[in-house]
Design a protein around this motif. Structure first.
Motif, short mmCIF file in Angstrom:
data_model
loop_
_atom_site.label_atom_id
_atom_site.label_comp_id
_atom_site.label_asym_id
_atom_site.label_seq_id
_atom_site.Cartn_x
_atom_site.Cartn_y
_atom_site.Cartn_z
N VAL A 1 0.77 -0.91 0.02
CA VAL A 1 0.11 -0.10 -0.50
C VAL A 1 0.76 1.43 0.04
O VAL A 1 0.48 1.78 -0.67
CB VAL A 1 -0.92 -0.25 1.26
CG1 VAL A 1 -2.00 1.87 1.52
CG2 VAL A 1 -1.97 -1.81 1.08
N PHE A 2 1.89 1.22 1.24
CA PHE A 2 2.85 2.34 0.67
C PHE A 2 3.36 2.79 -0.52
O PHE A 2 3.86 3.86 -1.26
CB PHE A 2 3.99 2.18 1.67
CG PHE A 2 4.65 3.79 1.87
CD1 PHE A 2 3.74 4.42 2.72
CD2 PHE A 2 6.26 3.58 1.54
CE1 PHE A 2 5.04 5.67 2.88
CE2 PHE A 2 7.06 4.47 1.73
CZ PHE A 2 6.57 5.85 2.60
N THR A 3 3.53 1.67 -1.09
CA THR A 3 4.81 1.63 -1.80
C THR A 3 3.58 2.45 -3.74
O THR A 3 3.92 3.12 -4.26
CB THR A 3 5.32 0.64 -3.28
OG1 THR A 3 5.87 -0.21 -2.69
CG2 THR A 3 6.32 0.53 -4.24
N ALA A 4 2.61 1.76 -2.96
CA ALA A 4 1.28 2.43 -3.93
C ALA A 4 1.30 3.92 -3.67
O ALA A 4 0.95 5.00 -4.39
CB ALA A 4 -0.19 1.66 -4.33
N THR B 1 3.00 5.98 -2.80
CA THR B 1 4.17 7.07 -3.40
C THR B 1 4.49 7.67 -4.69
O THR B 1 4.43 8.48 -4.80
CB THR B 1 5.50 6.00 -2.54
OG1 THR B 1 5.99 6.69 -1.40
CG2 THR B 1 6.90 7.00 -3.25
N PHE B 2 3.96 6.50 -5.18
CA PHE B 2 3.68 6.99 -6.91
C PHE B 2 2.54 7.45 -6.92
O PHE B 2 2.77 8.11 -8.19
CB PHE B 2 3.92 5.40 -7.09
CG PHE B 2 5.69 4.48 -6.91
CD1 PHE B 2 6.99 5.41 -8.66
CD2 PHE B 2 5.97 4.02 -6.94
CE1 PHE B 2 7.49 4.57 -8.08
CE2 PHE B 2 6.70 3.52 -6.75
CZ PHE B 2 7.85 3.79 -7.52
N ILE B 3 1.98 7.28 -6.51
CA ILE B 3 -0.14 7.94 -6.79
C ILE B 3 0.37 9.45 -6.89
O ILE B 3 0.04 10.53 -7.45
CB ILE B 3 -1.25 6.90 -6.67
CG1 ILE B 3 -1.33 5.63 -6.97
CG2 ILE B 3 -2.24 7.89 -6.71
CD1 ILE B 3 -2.85 5.08 -6.67
N GLU B 4 1.24 10.03 -4.99
CA GLU B 4 1.62 11.48 -4.86
C GLU B 4 2.03 11.65 -6.25
O GLU B 4 1.94 12.62 -6.26
CB GLU B 4 2.17 10.90 -3.81
CG GLU B 4 1.08 11.04 -2.70
CD GLU B 4 1.79 11.15 -1.01
OE1 GLU B 4 1.38 11.46 -0.86
OE2 GLU B 4 3.09 11.61 -1.40
N THR B 5 3.49 11.08 -6.83
CA THR B 5 3.71 11.59 -8.04
C THR B 5 3.10 12.00 -8.83
O THR B 5 3.78 12.45 -9.75
CB THR B 5 5.33 10.46 -7.88
OG1 THR B 5 5.90 10.38 -6.78
CG2 THR B 5 6.36 10.96 -8.83
N LEU B 6 2.47 10.89 -9.49
CA LEU B 6 1.68 11.00 -10.49
C LEU B 6 0.81 12.38 -10.47
O LEU B 6 0.58 12.77 -11.40
CB LEU B 6 0.76 10.14 -10.97
CG LEU B 6 1.76 8.50 -11.12
CD1 LEU B 6 0.56 7.08 -12.03
CD2 LEU B 6 2.28 8.78 -12.99
N ILE B 7 0.28 12.27 -8.78
CA ILE B 7 -0.73 13.67 -9.07
C ILE B 7 -0.34 14.75 -9.16
O ILE B 7 -0.28 16.13 -9.69
CB ILE B 7 -1.24 13.92 -7.58
CG1 ILE B 7 -2.30 12.26 -7.91
CG2 ILE B 7 -1.80 15.15 -7.33
CD1 ILE B 7 -3.08 11.87 -6.16
N CYS B 8 0.82 15.50 -9.23
CA CYS B 8 1.93 15.71 -9.00
C CYS B 8 2.53 16.70 -10.51
O CYS B 8 2.32 17.62 -10.74
CB CYS B 8 3.40 16.21 -8.66
SG CYS B 8 3.14 15.95 -5.97
N ILE B 9 2.96 15.44 -10.62
CA ILE B 9 3.46 15.76 -12.59
C ILE B 9 1.90 16.09 -12.81
O ILE B 9 1.87 16.84 -13.85
CB ILE B 9 3.53 14.48 -12.76
CG1 ILE B 9 5.04 13.81 -12.18
CG2 ILE B 9 3.74 14.39 -14.37
CD1 ILE B 9 5.79 12.93 -12.70
N LYS B 10 1.06 15.31 -13.47
CA LYS B 10 -1.02 15.70 -13.83
C LYS B 10 -1.06 17.22 -13.67
O LYS B 10 -1.92 17.93 -14.43
CB LYS B 10 -1.52 14.13 -13.66
CG LYS B 10 -2.94 15.09 -14.17
CD LYS B 10 -3.71 13.88 -14.15
CE LYS B 10 -5.40 14.27 -14.52
NZ LYS B 10 -6.00 13.23 -14.12
N CYS B 11 -1.10 17.65 -12.72
CA CYS B 11 -1.58 18.94 -12.24
C CYS B 11 -0.70 20.03 -12.06
O CYS B 11 -0.65 21.18 -11.73
CB CYS B 11 -1.67 19.17 -10.45
SG CYS B 11 -3.27 17.85 -10.02
#
Length: 463
Positions: free
Chosen positions: A356-359, A361-371
């Protein structure tokens, strides 16, 4: 002996053995239960209490005019029931103190945060800001002010150094104490500290807050906050490693102060195990696993600064503090599960909290890049590539040095053990016919002549 060794080395673990190793990090059981009431299931009581509370709030807190209040109350009830389900159904994780239910709730909060991030990932920037304003109305009227650190760097005085030791410096220092007590390896910790300074330098063109004076980065950050935090954290670990833990039942303690002290100590570890991330027999896969851990750690900390910078809130805002606290609590079982997965060959699955923690971390990164596509479009690719290469090279060099030192220390211990054994063997005194006196002495009543022989260190016999 050789056949036994081969048999042991070629032993194939059964599915039940592998399952036991996974259960040890994912579903730790409680031993030596003294207060049975707190460890017995109370599912029916919990169900009746939850339904009674739901009925009360559903009929008393519903408004006919305030839709926002109704939505908030409904979401709170959803969170409440999700926490109850996590309390009943989710795994304990690797820890049992202060109570397994605490870590089941932590895992439930992690899963809920992951689901919330997945929902946010499919929203645009303006909608995300509206959601933030709905939860935190103060963000709408407040524009954050980024503190500038790289100003008048030539003006180096004691007063200015002292002015930089604010609440953020203390939190920085305390954060490294926590990291040291979690990772418990000086080489990996100093590698993390050094690579993070390189990370700040590589992303300074995207995050102006990373710009700071040389003395701020070298003295205050690297040496003072990072260094002292690492040293203090490792010192506490060393004290805990040599401590003998003996837990008395609270029912066996007579005094009220003793019962209170025992209740407080319930929030401390039940035991403290020395960790060995790298040993002389470590393969290159172990080094890669440690490098992955260092990279993920850098990514988690980068997400903290990018989220704050992109979504415009202060570092001391409750939203930022809540996320940092949540990440810190989540990482505690995550590191334990990752360590077991890396070092235990019988553990063939990663723990659920680690997954869960790995998911997250990477979803937070995707949100930053997308926004913030406009922001990341300004990325200097050369800086990022050099950062990745420098981080990889520095990490490999540091870890290789740690392996060499570990092997050297292991050889020194082996030589010391071999020398001690040889000294004992070559210094023995052979007593014949029951001599009870000192070396070379004979019993006065014995008519026999006793021979006392000592072997020299060079291998010859000295009579």
């Amino acid at each position: 002996m050789c056949n036994m060794a081969v048999t042991k080395r070629n032993h194939r673990r059964s599915a039940s053995e592998i399952s036991d190793h996974f259960r040890f990090i994912n579903e730790q059981s409680v031993e030596d239960i003294t207060l049975e009431f707190f460890y017995k299931p109370h599912t029916l009581t919990l169900l009746v209490g939850a339904l009674a509370a739901t009925i009360y709030f559903a009929f008393t807190k519903t408004s006919e005019v305030d839709t926002d209040s109704n939505i908030r109350n409904g979401l709170c009830c959803v969170v409440f029931f999700f926490m109850l389900i996590s309390l009943l159904a989710f795994p304990n994780g690797p820890f049992t103190r202060p109570h397994p239910a605490v870590w089941r709730v932590v895992f439930g909060v992690s899963v809920m945060y992951l689901l919330f991030l997945v929902f946010i990932l499919f929203q645009n920037y303006d909608d995300i800001r509206r959601i933030m304003f709905w939860f935190f109305p103060d963000l709408e009227a407040h524009q954050p002010h980024e503190k500038e650190y790289a100003v008048n760097c030539s003006d180096l005085t004691f007063e200015r150094l002292w002015s930089h030791l604010d609440w953020f410096a203390f939190s920085h220092f305390f954060g490294w104490i926590v990291k040291a007590m979690m990772i418990r390896h000086w080489g990996i910790l100093w590698t993390l500290s050094l690579t993070w300074e390189l990370t700040e330098f590589a992303f300074i063109h995207l995050l102006p807050n990373f710009a700071e004076c040389w003395w701020d980065a070298l003295i205050l950050d690297f040496l003072l906050c990072n260094g002292m935090g690492i040293c203090l954290g490792l010192y506490l670990c060393k004290k805990l490693e040599i401590t003998t833990f003996h837990w008395d039942s609270i029912r066996d303690i007579r005094s009220a102060s003793g019962k209170l002290k025992r209740a407080v100590l319930q929030f401390t570890p039940a035991s403290w195990t020395q960790v060995r991330w790298l040993d002389p027999q470590s393969s290159y896969m172990r080094v890669i696993a440690v490098y992955i851990m260092i990279f993920i750690t850098q990514l988690v900390e980068l997400n903290t600064f990018f989220i704050k910078h992109i979504f415009l809130f202060e570092p001391d805002h409750p939203l930022c503090i809540l996320r940092i606290v949540l990440v810190c609590v989540m990482v505690t079982p995550v590191l334990r599960q990752y360590y077991s997965y890396v070092t235990d060959s019988a553990c063939k699955r990663v723990g659920t909290q680690l997954w869960v923690f790995t998911a997250v971390t990477f979803i937070e990164t995707l949100i930053c890049i997308k926004c913030a596509l406009d922001l990341f479009a300004q990325t200097i690719i050369r800086n990022v590539v050099l950062w990745l290469l420098a981080q990889m090279l520095l990490t490999v060099v540091c870890l290789y040095g740690i392996v060499l030192q570990t092997r050297k220390a292991g050889k020194q211990d082996a030589n010391r053990t071999r020398y001690t054994k040889k000294w004992v063997e070559n210094s023995y005194v052979e007593e014949v016919n029951g001599v009870s006196g000192g070396l070379g002495q004979t019993h006065p009543s014995s008519p026999h002549r006793y021979n006392t022989r000592r072997r020299g260190m060079a291998g010859g016999d000295i009579n």
